[in-house]
Design a protein around this motif. Structure first.
Motif, PDB file in Angstrom:
ATOM      1  N   LYS A 129      -5.974   1.045  -4.951  1.00 46.77           N
ATOM      2  CA  LYS A 129      -6.085   0.981  -3.487  1.00 46.77           C
ATOM      3  C   LYS A 129      -7.331   0.189  -3.095  1.00 46.77           C
ATOM      4  N   GLU A 141       3.409   1.770  -1.927  1.00 46.09           N
ATOM      5  CA  GLU A 141       3.967   1.990  -3.266  1.00 46.09           C
ATOM      6  C   GLU A 141       2.877   1.795  -4.324  1.00 46.09           C
ATOM      7  N   ALA A 142       2.943   2.632  -5.382  1.00 49.10           N
ATOM      8  CA  ALA A 142       1.976   2.496  -6.467  1.00 49.10           C
ATOM      9  C   ALA A 142       2.449   1.414  -7.434  1.00 49.10           C
ATOM     10  N   ARG A 143       1.727   0.321  -7.489  1.00 48.98           N
ATOM     11  CA  ARG A 143       2.139  -0.811  -8.316  1.00 48.98           C
ATOM     12  C   ARG A 143       1.278  -0.918  -9.572  1.00 48.98           C
ATOM     13  N   LYS A 145       0.800  -1.225   0.000  1.00 48.67           N
ATOM     14  CA  LYS A 145       0.000   0.000   0.000  1.00 48.67           C
ATOM     15  C   LYS A 145       0.830   1.272   0.000  1.00 48.67           C
ATOM     16  N   GLY A 148      -1.267   1.991  -9.235  1.00 47.39           N
ATOM     17  CA  GLY A 148      -1.457   2.073  -7.790  1.00 47.39           C
ATOM     18  C   GLY A 148      -2.900   2.018  -7.348  1.00 47.39           C
TER      19      GLY A 148
END
Lengths: 145, 145
Positions: B64, B23-25, B21, B62
């Motif tokens: 969520k 890091e924007a993946r 959470k 990213g």
DNA sequence: TTACATGTAATCATTTTAGTTACAGGATGG
DNA sequence: CCATCCTGTAACTAAAATGATTACATGTAA
């Protein structure tokens, strides 16, 4: 996805054999009630025979139940017709990345949960017998078949 | 037959998003952990988004979680990825012969039994959350991903 | 031996799954 | 503004499973 209709057809066949126990019925006759091809019926009957739920003789019409209706659970039929492999109702994606902590451990974490869900379903089937099914049908109809 | 691996992949994706959470993946990153194609991941993420389990913006990496891990049950994921239709885990053979008392009534007799078995399975899934899954994974590993 | 039954293999159309490619369109930083 | 990276999504493919169908070998019994 959906569990093969072999299961419902298996239940149909067994119930129908019992209903007609005074008369020797052919696979063609059973197929007409299910509304499918006699070869499909014979294939499913081969599975029911292998599971020792019915007795059939090659070349002779008129299969018989090997047990009482009340001694055959839906789970017995379900296992006989091989619609779901043991502990494989839910399929897992192949080989997640072992370099990732999630990928490495997700399958081991999930599998017992899937198994417990599957067992809960199968337990319900194990508590219902063909006699229950037959009684429900009898409530609605009493004609000859 | 077997329930689509979309379900296990969906669980994997959600767990992985939470794990990362900070890091924007991208979908490519997630795909590498699952070991599949990014387009497959995006397709499943579209379903998770529709079910309001995640928030994703077009063009922006990213995703969520829309809820806490402890507020997402396996049943939520199962429904989101649409692996089993409502009350159709077991399929029935089409149009049995209505002239036969068994054929005429077998479906009505069997259907509620099938539904109860399916619901028992789904109830188990409803009582497990992604937090349970994550805790189990954390027990085994604490590395970065 | 004739007629009819089961057992079973081979084939086919349909459906579903998962993967792949391709590309339109959104977001963002230089 | 534009180059770059991303998501969203359609189109196509291969593989697997299902159920139907045909065909035929084999068993049974009058």
């Amino acid at each position: 996805m959906s569990i093969s209709s072999r299961f419902s057809v298996g239940i149909h066949i067994l119930t129908l054999i019992d209903f007609n126990k005074e008369e020797a019925r052919s696979s063609e006759y059973l197929a007409a009630s299910v509304n499918t091809n006699p070869a499909v019926i014979r294939k499913i009957m081969a599975m029911l025979k292998k599971a020792e739920l019915i007795e059939v003789r090659p070349g002779v019409a008129g299969a018989k139940l090997a047990k009482e209706l009340s001694d055959i659970s839906l789970l017995d039929v379900y296992k006989a017709v091989n619609v779901v492999k043991e502990n494989e109702l839910f399929s897992m994606h192949d080989t997640p990345n072992p370099k990732c902590p999630i990928g490495k451990n997700i399958q081991q974490a999930i599998e017992p949960l899937f198994v417990s869900a599957q067992l809960a379903m199968e337990k319900v089937l194990g508590n219902i017998t063909l006699e229950d099914v037959m009684k429900d049908i009898a409530k609605k109809e009493n004609t000859e078949c």
